[in-house]
Design an enzyme around this catalytic site. Structure first.
Site, PDB file in Angstrom:
ATOM      1  N   ALA A 132     -11.050  -7.063  -0.139  1.00  0.00           N
ATOM      2  CA  ALA A 132     -11.894  -5.869  -0.111  1.00  0.00           C
ATOM      3  C   ALA A 132     -11.762  -5.130  -1.422  1.00  0.00           C
ATOM      4  CB  ALA A 132     -11.500  -4.958   1.057  1.00  0.00           C
TER       5      ALA A 132
ATOM      6  N   ARG B 296       0.858  -1.180   0.000  1.00  0.00           N
ATOM      7  CA  ARG B 296       0.000   0.000   0.000  1.00  0.00           C
ATOM      8  C   ARG B 296       0.898   1.235   0.000  1.00  0.00           C
ATOM      9  NH1 ARG B 296      -4.773  -1.314  -2.042  1.00  0.00           N
ATOM     10  NH2 ARG B 296      -5.941  -2.834  -0.772  1.00  0.00           N
TER      11      ARG B 296
ATOM     12  N   GLU C  32      -1.669  -6.062  -6.684  1.00  0.00           N
ATOM     13  CA  GLU C  32      -2.275  -7.365  -6.415  1.00  0.00           C
ATOM     14  C   GLU C  32      -1.476  -8.526  -7.018  1.00  0.00           C
ATOM     15  OE1 GLU C  32      -6.259  -7.161  -7.810  1.00  0.00           O
ATOM     16  OE2 GLU C  32      -6.964  -5.941  -6.122  1.00  0.00           O
TER      17      GLU C  32
ATOM     18  N   GLU D 180     -15.036  -9.661  -5.033  1.00  0.00           N
ATOM     19  CA  GLU D 180     -13.724  -9.415  -4.438  1.00  0.00           C
ATOM     20  C   GLU D 180     -13.108 -10.692  -3.863  1.00  0.00           C
ATOM     21  OE1 GLU D 180     -11.914  -6.852  -4.676  1.00  0.00           O
ATOM     22  OE2 GLU D 180     -13.377  -5.473  -5.550  1.00  0.00           O
TER      23      GLU D 180
ATOM     24  N   GLU E 104     -16.538   7.607   2.628  1.00  0.00           N
ATOM     25  CA  GLU E 104     -16.365   6.162   2.506  1.00  0.00           C
ATOM     26  C   GLU E 104     -17.051   5.396   3.636  1.00  0.00           C
ATOM     27  OE1 GLU E 104     -12.984   2.668   1.950  1.00  0.00           O
ATOM     28  OE2 GLU E 104     -12.357   4.723   2.411  1.00  0.00           O
TER      29      GLU E 104
ATOM     30  N   GLU F  27      -9.556 -11.740  -5.448  1.00  0.00           N
ATOM     31  CA  GLU F  27      -8.361 -11.591  -4.624  1.00  0.00           C
ATOM     32  C   GLU F  27      -7.928 -12.879  -3.942  1.00  0.00           C
ATOM     33  OE1 GLU F  27      -8.708  -8.303  -1.915  1.00  0.00           O
ATOM     34  OE2 GLU F  27      -8.550  -6.841  -3.539  1.00  0.00           O
TER      35      GLU F  27
END
Length: 220
Positions: free
Chosen positions: A90, A78, A157, A107, A134, A111
Site C-alpha cells: 500500500a 510502524r 521498508e 506499490e 484519507e 514493495e
C-alpha cells in the site's frame, strides 16, 4: 410501549455527499513531512463549527492473490503503534497526475517486486472519517509474476518480511484479532465475501473513485 425502531432496507444504504455544507474558511495549521493538519470553519445547523483534521492525499492498497488463493502479506515496523504489523502492499497517492490504478501497480512493484495481469477494484473505504480525509482503495491483483526490476528499499521498508498465506487463514487471523491492519481486515473479509459471490462484486480497475473525489481539491 417499546420505542419504534426505524427500519431501512439494505438496498437503501448509501453514504451521502454534502455539497450544501459551505466551508467559510480553511487554513493549514500544521505542515507535516507527509501530510498536513487543516482547520475548517463552516455553517452547520443554526451555528458555526470549527473542525481540525488530517488533510490526506488518499492511498491505495493491493490484495495480491496467487493461483492457490494465497494472499501476499508484508510485515514492517510502524512507529505510531510500536509494532511490526502484517499489511498488504500500500502507499500514498502522492504522485502528481498518477491514476489510482497506476499507484497500486507501482506499490506492488516497489514493495513486493511483483507485477500482475489482472486488476479489479475490491473495496473502497475511509480510514478515520471523524478526523481525516484519507480514502483508501483496495485492488485485487491476480496473474502475478516477478517484476523485471528489484527496488532498493530504505527506512521501515528496508527489512520488510513477505509471506504467502491462504485467504481463509488470514480471515481467521482477523476474526481472532491477531492482525489488525485496516487494509488487511477490510481486504481479507471483502475478498472472502466476494469469492463466495463468484467475484461478482468486483468493479473495473478504472472505476470512478467517488469518495476520494468528494474531498480532494475542495479545500483552498
Amino acid at each position: 410501549m417499546a420505542a419504534e425502531r426505524p427500519a431501512l432496507a439494505g438496498s437503501e444504504l448509501y453514504d451521502v455527499a454534502t455539497p450544501e455544507i459551505e466551508v467559510e474558511s480553511s487554513e493549514i495549521v500544521f505542515t507535516g513531512r507527509v501530510w498536513d493538519v487543516r482547520r475548517d470553519t463552516f455553517a452547520y445547523g443554526d451555528g458555526t463549527l470549527k473542525r481540525e483534521y488530517t488533510d490526506h492525499t488518499g492511498a491505495v492498497a493491493v490484495l495480491a492473490l496467487d493461483d492457490a488463493e494465497r494472499m501476499l502479506l508484508i510485515q514492517q515496523y510502524r512507529h505510531p503503534i510500536a509494532a511490526r504489523d502484517w499489511e498488504i502492499p500500500a502507499g500514498l497517492m502522492d504522485v502528481a497526475g498518477e491514476s489510482p490504478l497506476a499507484g497500486a501497480q507501482r506499490e506492488l512493484a516497489e514493495e513486493a517486486d511483483l507485477v500482475a495481469t489482472e486488476w479489479a477494484v475490491l473495496s473502497d473505504f475511509v480510514m478515520t472519517p471523524g478526523g481525516s480525509t484519507e480514502a483508501m482503495r483496495i485492488y485485487l491483483a491476480r496473474g502475478l509474476s516477478d517484476a523485471d526490476e528489484v527496488f532498493a528499499r530504505t527506512g521501515e521498508e528496508a527489512d520488510i518480511r513477505r509471506a504467502w498465506v491462504p485467504l481463509d487463514e488470514v480471515v481467521t487471523a482477523v476474526l481472532e484479532r491477531r492482525v489488525q491492519n485496516p487494509a488487511v481486515v477490510v481486504g481479507a473479509l471483502t475478498a472472502q465475501a466476494a469469492r463466495s459471490r463468484g467475484w461478482s462484486t468486483l468493479a473495473p480497475a478504472d472505476a470512478l473513485w467517488e469518495r476520494r473525489e468528494w474531498v480532494r481539491g475542495t479545500r483552498s
